[in-house]
Design an enzyme around this catalytic site. Structure first.
Site, mmCIF file in Angstrom:
data_model
loop_
_atom_site.group_PDB
_atom_site.id
_atom_site.type_symbol
_atom_site.label_atom_id
_atom_site.label_comp_id
_atom_site.label_asym_id
_atom_site.label_seq_id
_atom_site.Cartn_x
_atom_site.Cartn_y
_atom_site.Cartn_z
ATOM 1 N N ASN A 38 0.953 -1.392 -0.029
ATOM 2 C CA ASN A 38 0.312 -0.130 0.747
ATOM 3 C C ASN A 38 0.829 1.116 -0.183
ATOM 4 O OD1 ASN A 38 0.542 0.430 2.533
ATOM 5 N ND2 ASN A 38 -0.715 -1.099 3.499
ATOM 6 N N ASP A 56 -4.853 -8.659 2.048
ATOM 7 C CA ASP A 56 -5.274 -9.722 1.806
ATOM 8 C C ASP A 56 -5.983 -10.100 0.559
ATOM 9 O OD1 ASP A 56 -3.575 -9.887 3.967
ATOM 10 O OD2 ASP A 56 -5.005 -9.326 5.330
#
Length: 374
Positions: free
Chosen positions: A226, A303
């Site tokens: 991220n 995830d």
């Protein structure tokens, strides 16, 4: 003579939809090996009763406790929810949290390669959520209980040998490094060697998700950090009030990360701002978030992204196609609270909705709709 207008979808739109749907429905035949840190995500729910007289804090009336798989476990649950076959390799303790964690997995997750150790304490992230009768529950505080147990060289070698034997029967590998010491660059290299020695000719993708040391993993298929993780590992500030400066910083960071990791591609997730896909010698692709952009909870969203990315690549998708599907999945899961998953049908519905060839998306060639005189 009455002549109705003839309309056609924009070139390629229907083909793109069919291609993405073919990939999604093909998830059912894909087998992914998920290797990584298993975390028990504990959610304690309560209702706000009053403010304490002992301290300026809220008093909650306890409602319920829920434990869900976090870390690599959440990635495995997402693979199963998307229709894929997930085989999980990790480590848990013999403590009550480890027992409850193993019971919480989706039925489609093969847990046969999960090692249970008496000397290991299962990592737990406890989130306390509070809300009123007519209000959504919000996270008040999070308490982390780390493993507190260094992984010895002997355990690392034995685990690496176990994982290497599992590579032969899979179509892709996800490495999930949350910092416990189980997943290391050495383990990743053992996976790389096992992939190279497979009897099957078709190469398989190896994806890396590392929270703190992404630069230590080099030469794999792709990674999905991220934006804040990219800022941390590179020391580059991306977020900026000036959109042009922000895009320049993102471009520099993405290209630098691509060079340092020597991967085939880097997918940077940016929350409500979507994703950016970097590939060598190709222009950067910016993908806006799917949906309204409203975010309910980002817990475990990474995830979901890497699970979708891995299944798509295992099915023969290009990095761009896999990124598009991951973006749909990410946009869906952040609208759910807690450690959530996205189903295969939800993903397919998102593809269909985003490629809806209604009149607004159709070409306007030909005469206007209605009647005309011949």
């Amino acid at each position: 003579m009455l002549i109705a207008r003839s309309v056609h979808p924009l070139p390629g739109e229907a083909e793109r939809k069919e291609r993405l749907l073919t990939l999604v429905y093909g998830f059912s035949s894909r087998r992914l090996l998920i290797v990584g840190d298993l975390i028990a995500d504990e959610f304690i729910y309560g209702e706000v009763a009053r403010v304490s007289r002992e301290a300026p804090v809220l008093i909650l009336e306890y409602d319920a406790t829920e434990i869900l798989p976090g870390g690599a476990g959440n990635a495995a649950n997402n693979v199963a929810a998307l229709g894929g076959r997930a085989r999980l390799a990790g480590l848990v303790g013999n403590d009550p949290e480890g027992v409850r964690l193993l019971r919480s997995f989706d039925r489609g997750v093969d847990r046969g390669a999960v090692v249970r150790s008496k000397g290991y304490r299962t990592p737990v992230k406890t989130r306390i959520l509070a809300g009123g009768v007519h209000a959504a529950r919000q996270q008040v505080v999070r308490i982390d209980r780390e493993a507190g147990w260094p992984v010895t060289d002997g355990v690392s070698r034995a685990f690496a040998q176990k994982v290497a034997l599992l590579v032969e029967q899979c179509d892709g590998v996800l490495l999930s490094d949350y910092g416990s010491g189980l997943v290391t660059p050495q383990l990743a290299d053992a996976v790389r060697r096992a992939v190279a020695q497979r009897s099957r000719r078709r190469p398989i993708p190896v994806l890396v998700d590392s929270r703190y040391r992404l630069l230590d993993y080099r030469g794999f298929t792709t990674c999905t950090p991220n934006e804040s993780e990219v800022e941390q590992v590179l020391g580059i500030r991306i977020s900026n009030d000036d959109p042009d400066k922000e895009m320049d910083a993102l471009e520099r960071a993405g290209r630098l990360l691509l060079r340092k990791t020597r991967m085939n591609g880097v997918l940077v997730t940016r929350g409500s701002r979507g994703m950016a896909l970097f590939e060598p010698k190709r222009p950067t692709v910016h993908i806006p978030i799917f949906g309204s952009g409203e975010v309910a909870d980002v817990t475990g969203a990474g995830d979901t992204v890497i699970a979708t990315f891995g299944l798509a690549l295992a099915g023969g998708a290009s990095l761009y196609e896999a990124a598009r599907l991951s973006n749909y999945a990410g946009g869906l899961v952040v609208k759910k609270r807690g450690t959530a998953t996205v189903s295969q049908q939800e993903l397919a519905d998102a593809v269909i909705a985003d490629h809806d060839t209604t009149v607004e998306n159709w070409s306007q060639e030909g005469p206007a709709q209605g009647r005309r005189q011949s």
